[in-house]
Design a protein around this motif. Structure first.
Motif, short mmCIF file in Angstrom:
data_model
loop_
_atom_site.label_atom_id
_atom_site.label_comp_id
_atom_site.label_asym_id
_atom_site.label_seq_id
_atom_site.Cartn_x
_atom_site.Cartn_y
_atom_site.Cartn_z
N LYS A 1 -70.50 -54.63 -38.37
CA LYS A 1 -71.85 -54.70 -38.94
C LYS A 1 -71.84 -54.39 -40.43
CE LYS A 1 -76.53 -52.94 -38.12
NZ LYS A 1 -77.37 -52.03 -37.28
N GLN A 2 -70.97 -53.47 -40.84
CA GLN A 2 -70.93 -53.04 -42.23
C GLN A 2 -70.15 -54.00 -43.12
OE1 GLN A 2 -69.45 -49.07 -42.71
NE2 GLN A 2 -69.78 -49.02 -44.93
N LYS B 1 -68.24 -57.89 -43.48
CA LYS B 1 -68.27 -59.26 -42.97
C LYS B 1 -67.01 -59.59 -42.18
CE LYS B 1 -68.77 -64.08 -44.45
NZ LYS B 1 -68.90 -65.01 -45.59
N GLU B 2 -65.85 -59.20 -42.66
CA GLU B 2 -64.58 -59.49 -41.99
C GLU B 2 -63.97 -58.22 -41.41
OE1 GLU B 2 -63.50 -62.48 -41.51
OE2 GLU B 2 -64.95 -63.52 -42.78
N GLY B 3 -64.81 -57.27 -41.01
CA GLY B 3 -64.33 -55.97 -40.56
C GLY B 3 -63.44 -56.04 -39.33
N ALA B 4 -63.81 -56.83 -38.33
CA ALA B 4 -63.03 -56.91 -37.10
C ALA B 4 -61.64 -57.49 -37.36
CB ALA B 4 -63.76 -57.77 -36.07
N LYS B 5 -61.55 -58.45 -38.28
CA LYS B 5 -60.24 -59.03 -38.62
C LYS B 5 -59.37 -58.00 -39.33
CE LYS B 5 -61.99 -63.76 -39.01
NZ LYS B 5 -62.17 -64.93 -39.90
N SER B 6 -59.97 -57.20 -40.19
CA SER B 6 -59.20 -56.17 -40.89
C SER B 6 -58.66 -55.13 -39.92
CB SER B 6 -60.07 -55.49 -41.95
OG SER B 6 -60.39 -56.39 -42.98
N LYS C 1 -57.32 -55.74 -48.51
CA LYS C 1 -58.21 -55.09 -49.47
C LYS C 1 -59.37 -54.41 -48.76
CE LYS C 1 -60.95 -56.09 -53.62
NZ LYS C 1 -61.40 -57.15 -54.58
N LEU C 2 -59.94 -55.09 -47.78
CA LEU C 2 -61.07 -54.54 -47.04
C LEU C 2 -60.65 -53.32 -46.22
CD1 LEU C 2 -64.05 -54.87 -46.32
CD2 LEU C 2 -63.36 -56.45 -44.50
N ALA C 3 -59.40 -53.35 -45.75
CA ALA C 3 -58.92 -52.25 -44.91
C ALA C 3 -58.97 -50.91 -45.63
CB ALA C 3 -57.49 -52.54 -44.46
N GLN C 4 -58.87 -50.92 -46.96
CA GLN C 4 -58.91 -49.67 -47.71
C GLN C 4 -60.30 -49.02 -47.68
OE1 GLN C 4 -56.02 -48.40 -48.97
NE2 GLN C 4 -55.19 -50.18 -47.88
N ALA C 5 -61.32 -49.82 -47.42
CA ALA C 5 -62.69 -49.29 -47.43
C ALA C 5 -63.19 -48.91 -46.04
CB ALA C 5 -63.63 -50.33 -48.04
N ILE C 6 -62.43 -49.28 -45.00
CA ILE C 6 -62.87 -49.02 -43.63
C ILE C 6 -62.69 -47.54 -43.30
CG2 ILE C 6 -62.27 -49.47 -41.21
CD1 ILE C 6 -61.70 -52.34 -42.01
N PRO C 7 -63.65 -46.91 -42.62
CA PRO C 7 -63.52 -45.50 -42.23
C PRO C 7 -62.28 -45.27 -41.37
CG PRO C 7 -65.75 -46.28 -41.88
CD PRO C 7 -64.94 -47.48 -42.21
N PRO C 8 -61.65 -44.08 -41.45
CA PRO C 8 -60.41 -43.81 -40.72
C PRO C 8 -60.57 -43.81 -39.20
CG PRO C 8 -61.23 -41.82 -41.77
CD PRO C 8 -62.04 -42.95 -42.30
N HIS C 9 -61.78 -43.62 -38.73
CA HIS C 9 -62.02 -43.74 -37.29
C HIS C 9 -63.48 -44.15 -37.09
CE1 HIS C 9 -63.99 -39.81 -37.63
NE2 HIS C 9 -62.92 -39.40 -38.27
N GLY C 10 -63.73 -44.82 -35.97
CA GLY C 10 -65.09 -45.31 -35.72
C GLY C 10 -65.09 -46.37 -34.65
N SER C 11 -66.11 -47.21 -34.66
CA SER C 11 -66.25 -48.26 -33.65
C SER C 11 -66.11 -49.63 -34.28
CB SER C 11 -67.60 -48.15 -32.95
OG SER C 11 -68.65 -48.53 -33.82
N VAL C 12 -65.64 -50.57 -33.48
CA VAL C 12 -65.52 -51.96 -33.94
C VAL C 12 -66.89 -52.51 -34.30
CG1 VAL C 12 -64.79 -54.29 -33.30
CG2 VAL C 12 -63.49 -52.31 -32.50
N ALA C 13 -67.91 -52.16 -33.52
CA ALA C 13 -69.26 -52.67 -33.76
C ALA C 13 -69.79 -52.23 -35.11
CB ALA C 13 -70.19 -52.20 -32.65
N SER C 14 -69.60 -50.95 -35.47
CA SER C 14 -70.13 -50.46 -36.74
C SER C 14 -69.39 -51.07 -37.92
CB SER C 14 -70.04 -48.93 -36.79
OG SER C 14 -68.70 -48.50 -36.71
N VAL C 15 -68.06 -51.21 -37.79
CA VAL C 15 -67.28 -51.82 -38.87
C VAL C 15 -67.66 -53.29 -39.04
CG1 VAL C 15 -64.96 -52.53 -39.57
CG2 VAL C 15 -65.36 -50.22 -38.72
#
Length: 484
Positions: free
Chosen positions: A395-396, A398-403, A379-393
């Motif tokens: 930070k934005q 909570k479970e961004g790195a896992k997604s 579910k979270l993966a749908q909101a993640i930007p199509p490209h970027g950095s692990v650090a920014s994801v």
């Protein structure tokens, strides 16, 4: 064998005798060492207690330059580095629990190229202070060793997402090095079935690796599974078993922190020298328990799987799994703590019968937890930007790195380098259901092991891809063989 190979092997054998005092290598240590000295990628699967660390330590000491050792646990790093430093060898470690002054000393040793071996976790490797120093063009890096490499497949998706970025490390480092630089990757583990081996090779980006695989069979380990009717009966059987071991050293594995603390209190009240060990303890408390157990001040430790790797004590005579592990690889790692001196050791697992629903409740909770984690990540993966950095994801979300790790596993994400990604949402979306099913089905090998009617070791050999050896195999000393 060529003349140069024979000369190199003689040199490594001489260094082995000088530094460790061993007269010669155990098969296949010599073969593995020669592979690493030639700069070839490798995937090495040796049983617990099989001398894996020597296979990469010795080549690192024979070469000028640095070898990086990626290790999952502080205890595992400390255990190996302490041994190397006591031999006055140029090795060090970096981890988040270190005092600032000690960390600065290691970073200075790294900068001034005083080290041959540097142990660190995936997260520390990818931290800015370390990464910047590794990228210095004149710092020679010979290779990357991934110790306990099954963690790449076992933890990379959720628990330790940095593992899934290790495959981007080599090309990123080579961009900063002279054009002729070679940087080999070698993965070492004791527990990897064929599927896990392929996953390790794919995620680390191994290039036609030299594979060495020995059977996980340990003839001195006696495997037993006993069914217990009630929670009270489980405790009584544990107490009875410990009493029968004549104060010999052992370990008791439980599923939760609460279980470890409750059992430790009860057994200490009965006069047993023990302690609870889990990831929730302060780092200093964990180190103290480890040392007390190694010295024999504690007869046994009641621990979660946080104690599964890296603590090497030769005379452990018994292991009890108070609860069945969910993963077979976890089980083999944990029973591997016993009998490292080659003498007989017992591995007892207690499971509940139909009268006691506790184990079934734990299995159902584990599977539901995995489903929930995967669904949340999707579910979270749908909101993640199509490209970027692990650090920014991170930070934005909570479970961004896992997604990001989940997207990488399903083939919809590529690493531009260890810190930046790119997503193609239309690629391999069908793999998401496969990811879900694979995670849930990961417990099946353990359930098969518990329900087998044949030799316990035969079941383990089959599970880890040793099909030829498993045919008609009978260890003669597990509980099922003894019944026959």
């Amino acid at each position: 064998m060529t003349a140069s190979t024979a000369s190199s092997l003689a040199q490594t054998r001489s260094l082995l005798q000088h530094l460790w005092g061993y007269p010669d290598f155990r098969p296949p240590q010599g073969d593995v060492i020669q592979t690493l000295l030639t700069g070839q990628d490798a995937l090495i699967i040796l049983p617990t207690g099989g001398g894996k660390s020597l296979c990469f330590q010795l080549p690192a000491l024979m070469q000028t330059g640095l070898t990086l050792v990626i290790s999952p646990l502080v205890a595992l790093m400390e255990n190996q580095v302490q041994d190397l430093q006591q031999r006055r060898l140029p090795a060090a470690l970096l981890h988040s629990e270190m005092a600032s002054v000690d960390r600065k000393k290691v970073l200075w040793a790294l900068e001034t190229q005083q080290l041959r071996l540097l142990y660190l976790s995936p997260e520390t490797l990818l931290s800015a202070p370390v990464w910047q120093r590794l990228c210095v063009p004149n710092l020679k890096i010979n290779g990357l060793i991934v110790d306990e490499a099954h963690c790449v497949a076992q933890w990379g998706e959720t628990f330790r997402p940095a593992y899934y970025r290790l495959g981007a490390v080599r090309p990123a480092l080579l961009q900063h090095k002279p054009p002729t630089t070679r940087l080999a990757i070698a993965a070492f583990t004791a527990t990897a079935d064929p599927t896990t081996q392929d996953t390790i090779e794919r995620i680390l980006g191994l290039d036609h690796p030299h594979r060495v695989r020995l059977s996980p069979y340990r003839s001195n380990l006696f495997l037993t599974v006993q069914s217990i009717s009630t929670p009270r009966g489980r405790r009584q059987r544990l107490i009875q078993f410990i009493g029968s071991q004549f104060r010999q050293s052992g370990l008791v594995y439980v599923r939760t922190r609460h279980d470890s603390e409750a059992l430790a209190i009860e057994l200490k009240q009965q006069g047993h020298a023990t302690a609870a060990y889990h990831a929730g303890l302060a780092a200093n408390d964990r180190r103290q328990i480890e040392q007390d157990w190694l010295k024999g001040t504690l007869q046994f430790v009641i621990c979660t799987n946080a104690f599964g790797m890296g603590i090497s004590k030769p005379n452990v005579r018994w292991i009890v799994h108070y609860h069945a592990p969910f993963l077979l690889s976890e089980y083999v790692q944990e029973i591997g703590r016993a009998g490292r001196d080659g003498k007989p050791a017992i591995a007892l697992m207690l499971i509940s019968s139909w009268l006691d629903p506790d184990d079934k409740t734990r299995w159902n909770f584990f599977q539901q937890q995995m489903r929930s984690q995967i669904q949340s990540a999707q579910k979270l993966a749908q909101a993640i930007p199509p490209h970027g950095s692990v650090a920014s994801v991170s930070k934005q979300f909570k479970e961004g790195a896992k997604s990001l790790s989940l997207l990488y596993k399903t083939g919809t994400l590529s690493w531009l380098d260890p810190f930046h990604y790119e997503i193609n949402r239309h690629k391999n979306n069908g793999n998401r259901n496969n990811t879900h099913n694979a995670a849930v089905n990961s417990v099946q090998p353990m359930q098969t092991y518990l329900s087998t009617k044949n030799c316990r070791w035969q079941s383990l050999l089959s599970a880890f891809g040793c099909d030829e050896e498993a045919k008609s195999f009978c260890c003669g000393h597990c509980d099922l063989c003894r019944k026959r």
